[in-house]
Design an enzyme around this catalytic site. Structure first.
Site, PDB file in Angstrom:
ATOM      1  N   CYS A 136       2.973   2.869  10.818  1.00 41.47           N
ATOM      2  CA  CYS A 136       3.625   2.519   9.552  1.00 41.47           C
ATOM      3  C   CYS A 136       4.658   1.409   9.669  1.00 41.47           C
ATOM      4  CB  CYS A 136       4.297   3.759   8.961  1.00 41.47           C
ATOM      5  SG  CYS A 136       5.591   4.451  10.031  1.00 41.47           S
TER       6      CYS A 136
ATOM      7  N   GLU B  95      -2.635   8.266   6.046  1.00 42.33           N
ATOM      8  CA  GLU B  95      -1.238   8.374   5.603  1.00 42.33           C
ATOM      9  C   GLU B  95      -0.451   7.184   6.102  1.00 42.33           C
ATOM     10  OE1 GLU B  95       2.913  10.000   7.006  1.00 42.33           O
ATOM     11  OE2 GLU B  95       1.192   9.165   8.108  1.00 42.33           O
TER      12      GLU B  95
ATOM     13  N   ARG C  49       5.457   9.429   1.253  1.00 45.30           N
ATOM     14  CA  ARG C  49       4.396   8.819   2.041  1.00 45.30           C
ATOM     15  C   ARG C  49       3.193   8.503   1.154  1.00 45.30           C
ATOM     16  NH1 ARG C  49       7.934   8.135   5.033  1.00 45.30           N
ATOM     17  NH2 ARG C  49       8.044   8.405   7.289  1.00 45.30           N
TER      18      ARG C  49
ATOM     19  N   ARG D  44      10.830  12.853   1.877  1.00 42.95           N
ATOM     20  CA  ARG D  44       9.899  12.045   2.684  1.00 42.95           C
ATOM     21  C   ARG D  44       8.733  11.588   1.814  1.00 42.95           C
ATOM     22  NH1 ARG D  44       9.636  11.847   8.172  1.00 42.95           N
ATOM     23  NH2 ARG D  44       7.767  10.944   9.126  1.00 42.95           N
TER      24      ARG D  44
END
Length: 455
Positions: free
Chosen positions: A99, A137, A183, A181
């Site tokens: 990421c 993800e 995502r 969080r």
């Protein structure tokens, strides 16, 4: 039109012989990390046919948790860029694609970063193996306007190779974890399957434990209902635009930030914790207020000269400024101007950036790089911002009633099982959890997928 990824050269072949056990579905775990995807999919009846991870320490943790005599023939795929062929008859491919290229912390370099190019290999392997579905993800930064063209390119390429692709930003908080969080989840279903267009992302669970509910050290702390306050009292008439969905405009914050560059109702400044006079506090707040004025420079934060201070506080004396230098609150620049010693937000003060109260609804996003975050071990209650801040200093900061985030905390905040064997070195384990995917989110995303694909 020829696919952007169709010209990737041939790679090293890997053996594909393995023992198949009776399970509901099979999957491949790419960028496996320490196994967040795997925990969720195995819980739902999945059998892993192979995993890919190049970080040796993460791979060791993965193996000690998942590889045993029952699945010792499972394929360790290694570096994704060197995988030529995946096992046949895969139902689902999953993975948390690196990421950093899309995150603020990673400087938003996107495909310019070699890690961003790993998406090419992901798409190549999906195209080659044609699983029934996939789940990938990534950080929410991939969906930001700056990266939207890159996201669209990825979605278009996955569509081009025969999949109905959908994406959504999901937050761990909405799936039973007290962690903020966000995502991006990208789900694709092969378009020759009967219900390939029917996938819907899961709805929030409306189950919201507080931080104290999942951390053993905080079990005996009682929650006290917070008072409602007028926004004018909390923000002096100007609500900051940067507040998140977890910060209410009529309640005191659940955390205190240590920063000389901010001035919220739960901001702790160096002049709050170093003995200073009221006059010195006024001088500090003057620099805080005017350092971003374009009158004094084009930078986001500009030092002020004695003459600049005298325009704002006519009777100020240079000795007053130099006294703040002695106290290490101000420092002199090369051109004899004054700026804060603590001049970077995330650096915090005295090695503390943020202390979260145990009664908080949410913990900030765990990261691989880590943050100087702590959890208070006692709670406080007040009816006014000034009292709240004073109580924090008296009851929590000064007596050091706070603890650092440990690997055990991170394990729970990411929804890993209590018997998960994480790395023995706390800092390494925290980094690995910061890189991991929140397990409950994967579980519910996969549950919806299993309703659609024919297993």
């Amino acid at each position: 039109m020829k696919s952007l990824f169709s010209t990737i050269s041939k790679q090293i072949e890997l053996p594909l012989q393995l023992v198949i056990y009776p399970n509901k579905f099979t999957f491949i775990d790419l960028f496996a990390g320490i196994g967040g995807f795997r925990i969720a999919l195995e819980k739902l009846g999945g059998q892993c046919l192979g995993y890919s991870e190049i970080d040796k320490q993460a791979s060791k943790v993965y193996q000690q948790n998942f590889i045993n005599y029952l699945n010792k023939n499972e394929i360790e795929l290694g570096d994704i860029t060197k995988i030529n062929q995946l096992p046949i008859n895969i139902d689902i491919i999953v993975g948390g694609v690196p990421c950093q290229p899309w995150s603020v912390a990673g400087c938003l370099r996107g495909f310019e970063d070699p890690r961003g190019k790993l998406w090419f290999d992901v798409i190549r392997l999906v195209n080659q193996s044609q699983p029934k579905a996939f789940i990938f993800e990534n950080v929410s930064g991939l969906a930001n306007p700056k990266n939207r063209d890159n996201l669209e390119l990825i979605l278009n390429e996955l569509t081009h190779i025969g999949y109905c692709v959908k994406w959504k930003v999901l937050n761990a908080y909405d799936f039973g974890l007290p962690q903020n969080r966000d995502r991006v989840f990208i789900v694709g279903i092969r378009n020759d399957l009967e219900k390939y267009q029917e996938y819907n992302f899961p709805h929030p669970l409306n189950i919201h434990p507080k931080v104290l509910d999942i951390l053993d050290e905080l079990k005996n702390i009682k929650c006290v209902e917070k008072v409602k306050l007028d926004a004018d009292i909390l923000f002096k008439g100007a609500i900051p635009p940067s507040r998140t969905r977890f910060q209410k405009d009529d309640e005191l914050n659940d955390f205190f930030i240590f920063s000389d560059l901010r001035n919220g109702h739960t901001t702790i400044h160096s002049w709050d914790i170093i003995k200073t006079s009221d006059r010195e506090k006024i001088i500090c707040l003057t620099l805080l207020k005017y350092r971003r004025s374009k009158k004094y420079g084009e930078k986001d934060g500009n030092p002020l000269s004695l003459e600049n201070f005298q325009e704002i506080i006519p009777d100020i004396d240079i000795n007053e400024l130099n006294e703040l230098v002695k106290k290490q609150i101000f420092r002199l620049t090369a051109d004899n101007k004054y700026e804060f010693v603590n001049s970077k937000n995330m650096t915090g003060i005295n090695d503390i950036y943020r202390i979260i109260l145990p009664t908080a609804d949410i913990f900030p996003t765990l990261t691989a790089t880590g943050a100087k975050d702590y959890i208070a071990t006692v709670s406080i209650h007040a009816n006014h911002p000034e009292d709240y801040k004073n109580l924090f200093l008296e009851k929590i900061y000064q007596p050091k009633k706070y603890i650092p985030i440990t690997a055990k905390h991170a394990c729970k905040l990411q929804g890993f099982p209590t018997d998960f064997e994480y790395h023995p070195k706390n800092e390494v384990a925290k980094k690995q959890f910061g890189n991991a995917v929140p397990v409950p989110v994967v579980e519910y995303v996969t549950k919806e997928l299993l309703k659609i694909i024919d297993i």
